[in-house]
Design an enzyme around this catalytic site. Sequence first.
Site, PDB file in Angstrom:
ATOM      1  N   HIS A   1      46.163  33.708  36.923  1.00 46.91           N
ATOM      2  CA  HIS A   1      45.471  33.912  38.004  1.00 46.91           C
ATOM      3  C   HIS A   1      44.554  35.510  37.960  1.00 46.91           C
ATOM      4  O   HIS A   1      44.805  35.969  39.070  1.00 46.91           O
ATOM      5  CB  HIS A   1      46.523  34.310  39.013  1.00 46.91           C
ATOM      6  CG  HIS A   1      46.375  33.744  40.305  1.00 46.91           C
ATOM      7  ND1 HIS A   1      45.360  34.321  41.166  1.00 46.91           N
ATOM      8  CD2 HIS A   1      46.845  32.741  41.324  1.00 46.91           C
ATOM      9  CE1 HIS A   1      45.311  33.828  42.193  1.00 46.91           C
ATOM     10  NE2 HIS A   1      45.979  32.889  42.398  1.00 46.91           N
TER      11      HIS A   1
ATOM     12  N   GLU B   1      41.499  28.676  38.318  1.00 38.46           N
ATOM     13  CA  GLU B   1      42.823  28.517  37.874  1.00 38.46           C
ATOM     14  C   GLU B   1      42.870  27.205  37.249  1.00 38.46           C
ATOM     15  O   GLU B   1      42.821  26.215  38.240  1.00 38.46           O
ATOM     16  CB  GLU B   1      43.984  28.875  39.058  1.00 38.46           C
ATOM     17  CG  GLU B   1      43.783  30.098  39.666  1.00 38.46           C
ATOM     18  CD  GLU B   1      44.345  29.870  40.969  1.00 38.46           C
ATOM     19  OE1 GLU B   1      45.435  29.761  41.194  1.00 38.46           O
ATOM     20  OE2 GLU B   1      43.469  30.327  42.106  1.00 38.46           O
TER      21      GLU B   1
ATOM     22  N   HIS C   1      52.964  28.939  44.006  1.00 27.99           N
ATOM     23  CA  HIS C   1      53.126  29.722  42.746  1.00 27.99           C
ATOM     24  C   HIS C   1      54.426  30.040  42.035  1.00 27.99           C
ATOM     25  O   HIS C   1      54.748  31.172  41.671  1.00 27.99           O
ATOM     26  CB  HIS C   1      52.149  31.003  42.997  1.00 27.99           C
ATOM     27  CG  HIS C   1      50.812  30.527  43.152  1.00 27.99           C
ATOM     28  ND1 HIS C   1      50.053  29.697  42.432  1.00 27.99           N
ATOM     29  CD2 HIS C   1      49.835  31.550  43.822  1.00 27.99           C
ATOM     30  CE1 HIS C   1      48.928  29.779  42.709  1.00 27.99           C
ATOM     31  NE2 HIS C   1      48.510  30.977  43.658  1.00 27.99           N
TER      32      HIS C   1
HETATM   33  C1  GLA Z   1      45.690  30.472  44.912  1.00 30.02           C
HETATM   34  C2  GLA Z   1      45.988  29.615  46.322  1.00 30.02           C
HETATM   35  C3  GLA Z   1      45.566  30.458  47.281  1.00 30.02           C
HETATM   36  C4  GLA Z   1      46.053  31.954  47.430  1.00 30.02           C
HETATM   37  C5  GLA Z   1      46.116  32.693  46.113  1.00 30.02           C
HETATM   38  C6  GLA Z   1      46.812  33.931  46.000  1.00 30.02           C
HETATM   39  O1  GLA Z   1      44.499  30.465  44.462  1.00 30.02           O
HETATM   40  O2  GLA Z   1      45.452  28.266  46.299  1.00 30.02           O
HETATM   41  O3  GLA Z   1      45.645  29.963  48.548  1.00 30.02           O
HETATM   42  O4  GLA Z   1      47.451  31.467  47.747  1.00 30.02           O
HETATM   43  O5  GLA Z   1      46.526  31.794  45.120  1.00 30.02           O
HETATM   44  O6  GLA Z   1      46.573  34.699  46.888  1.00 30.02           O
END
Ligand code: GLA
Length: 376
Positions: free
Chosen positions: A205, A341, A133
Amino acid sequence: MKKFSYLILIAAVFACKSKPAANVTPSFSVSEASIGKIDTSAITEYTISNPSGMKVSILNYGGTVTKIITKDKAGNDGDVVLGYDSLAGCLQKSNPYFGVLVGRYANRIAKGKFTLDGKEYKLATNNGQNALHGGLKGFDKVIWKVEKLAGDSSLQLTYKSKDGEEGYPGNVTATVVYSLTSANELKIDYKAITDKATPVNLTSHCYFNLSAGADSTILNHILMLKASWFTPVDTSLIPIGRIANVNETPKTLPMDFTEPKLIGKDIDEVKGGYDHNWVLDRKGKGLELAATLYHATSGRYMEVYTTEPGIQFYSGNFLDGTLTNTKGGKKYVQHAALCLETQHFPDSPNEPSFPNTILKPGETYTHTTVYKFSVK
Ligand code: GLA
């Protein structure tokens, strides 16, 4: 005489009822509230309201969606995203990206490196040996410039990411427009430009729980993903490069959401819960339906439309009830909410067979996603 006074009474009742409505014609509005400071920067929560009373709140910090208020089938308002009561909540180290804008690259880049035009770039690693991220201080932890657009239904957020930030090449200007429509849609338009070739993959998110606090998990939500394929991952959640059919073998059956399915039905068959990228069944390049989510008791129904090729369905696996400053002091337990997402596939810079995520100077990255709320 009796009949006459009865008529007057009815007329009076109607007059009283119609008067306030004439004064308060519902319209779009944006309000602002100061919620604190980070160093010397003021942090503001902007709330867009639409004529039917839906409300979306957004911070300049991380472009965070802090609230989405929608009605259930009985007409009661409820907040359908997880979040915090205060800025201190957002700033806690373990904040798992509640509601934020994710960038420069959503999801993982293996071992925090990739090679572009013969040069190897090393990124900040923040998830074991991988970059997740956008790194240690991704677009979720920076202050965006916010402008109200004409019509009081949209906010434009801008962030200028510097060449070398978190290891990424190029000065990138990212622009995100959040709009609330009269059809109860939260529309997110993303754009980015760069002065050097760089990977770009932006997403939102939000952690949804359509029960608005009534159910402690989303295991009773019914999900449909318009995707016959997904990208299988290794133990550190990096795609192994292959694209698998959701019905390829009995082993992948829990991945089949082509027909609406209770999230809790097969979740135990997926080690750790769902945290995968599904490859959307797309017809073209425009906005197409990607997912639907339904919570029967409240009647709340959400449709997700996107221009992106993939969607990460994350079932809140790492939530463990330890976050502080949560809304109403609520314990956000494992699977308390889910994320949808919309994105390009994880680790694309290292997977030449995946759709391209490299933005070059002179090009514009664009992505639109719509979360539409209704009841049934
Ligand atoms: C995304 C990732 C997860 C986790 C979340 C945040 O969805 O794929 O593995 O890192 O973000 O906690």
